[in-house]
Enzyme design. Structure first.
Site: not given
Length: 437
Positions: A152, A372
């Protein structure tokens, strides 16, 4: 039915396909990278296997394209050496392959949130891992779970989306004749918010330390359909987004649960993580790497009467709307540090009283369902179960696959969660743990 188990098959290091040039090996973090103390931003993306691809083929494709992507996103293959910089030494990313003894559709019929951690390469508070960690888990049917934990300190949700979409684009172009849609990272965050010391890290640790509590925290997942969101938005007098409307309902219901538990109405603080990229004038690059975020806040005093749902949604909207172009300009100006300190101090002073706090962060509209790799779009994008003895009231809001609904991953005290689940107003809009199928 046999107990579900994940078996680790292998772990290897994926290095960038080309070495990082010498002049780029020292990557400076930006000031706002110190705002969130969490070690990792974990995400799990589930893919069916409609084309009956061999998992070995997909694994090889993901590794090759990750190697190519790390060349562009070179800080993600480096080592965090201190609070101010990353050594872009091409250490690489950790890539684990695993398998689980169940079918994807069986798991998604009624997802076991506690089991989700098995699909991740490391935990929320893990240390000693790489900046970038990936786990590819194969289901018996050939479906897969792709668990990703990136530090993070380097990425917020928007930047994580940029990385995943760039990786997916590289993979999709490798597996077909289609031309790669080049998604290049923008590394200007340290120029927008320069960092010379760790004062913000110290201040944020103090604030979040106050807002974390001891108790028995549990995580539940609630679904909000498009019609429920439309009804919630109608209740706000000043207009609102779906995220604001759902946040308002959860906050109001959480305040009611606290009152039912303790017998009196406490003042309440809401915090909402806000993406600064689209709020800056002119906008920051949507492909900016780093944590270009700030904390919006709203307060409801315990002395007020019962606020109507629309009023609570309006309070959320006002808090988020206050982080506008002028505000971002102020954060970047000469007095930006003082403005940040003032904001955090106000929240800290409010948090020191006998108050409730509810935190929100949103992954909505970040495009995770568009990731994708060449074998189809995800069937489900999941957060994690944060149950445990020490946490904070938190809701992570995520798009649904169809794009017009919202999932809320809500973590709160177990007793208050039970009250929330019996709240008629809340349950008239929300459904508990709906199947993603």
């Amino acid at each position: 039915m046999s107990t579900m188990e994940v078996e680790i098959i292998s772990t290897e290091t994926i290095k960038p396909s080309s070495p990082t040039p010498n002049h780029l090996t020292n990557f400076k973090l930006c000031l706002l990278d110190h705002l969130i103390p969490a070690a990792y931003a974990p995400i799990i993306i589930f893919y069916p296997n409609p084309g009956y691809h061999q998992v070995q083929e997909r694994s090889a494709l993901l590794k090759k394209s990750l190697s190519e992507t790390l060349t562009r996103f070179f800080p993600l293959a480096g080592t965090i050496i201190d609070d101010l910089s990353i050594d872009c030494n091409d250490q690489g990313a950790s890539f684990t392959t695993a398998k689980v003894n169940c079918r994807l559709n069986d798991f998604l019929e009624c997802p076991d949130l506690k089991f989700l951690a098995q699909f991740l390469p490391c935990g929320l508070t893990s240390s000693g891992f790489s900046v970038t960690n990936v786990q590819l888990t194969e289901f018996e049917c050939g479906g897969i779970a792709l668990g990703v934990c990136v530090s993070h300190r380097v990425l917020d949700g928007t930047a994580l989306g940029t990385f995943l979409k760039s990786w997916a684009s590289s993979a999709a172009s490798s597996s077909s004749d289609q031309e790669e849609e080049s998604i290049l990272p923008d590394f200007s965050a340290s120029h927008l918010f320069p960092c010379n010391d760790s004062w913000l890290q110290d201040a944020s640790i103090t604030l979040w330390g106050l807002l974390f509590k001891k108790g028995k925290f549990v995580t539940k997942r609630f679904g909000f359909g498009s019609s429920a969101i439309a009804s919630l938005k109608e209740k706000a007098t000043g207009g609102s987004t779906g995220v604001e409307a759902v946040s308002g309902l959860i906050w109001k219901s959480a305040m009611a649960a606290s009152e039912a538990r303790f017998g009196y109405k406490k003042p309440s603080l809401l915090t909402h993580i806000v993406n600064l990229r689209r709020r800056a004038v002119p906008n920051f690059s949507q492909h900016s790497i780093g944590n270009l975020i700030w904390i919006a806040s709203a307060k409801c005093g315990g002395e007020k009467g019962n606020l109507q749902l629309g009023q609570v949604v309006d309070e959320v909207r006002k808090g988020i709307s206050a982080i506008d172009g002028e505000y971002v300009k102020k954060l970047r100006g000469e007095e930006g540090g003082n403005a940040m300190r003032k904001d955090l101090k106000e929240m800290e002073e409010f948090g020191r009283k006998d108050v409730d706090h509810f935190g929100f962060t949103s992954w909505c509209k970040l495009g995770f369902y568009g990731v994708d790799f060449g074998f189809g779009r995800p069937v489900w994008v999941a957060s994690i179960d944060a149950s445990g003895p020490f946490f904070m009231n938190l809701a992570v809001l995520v798009d649904t696959r169809c794009g017009d609904g919202i999932e809320a991953w809500v973590t709160m005290d177990e007793e208050e969660m039970s009250i929330l689940e019996d709240d008629q107003e809340f349950t008239s809009f929300a459904s508990l743990n709906p199947s993603p199928l």
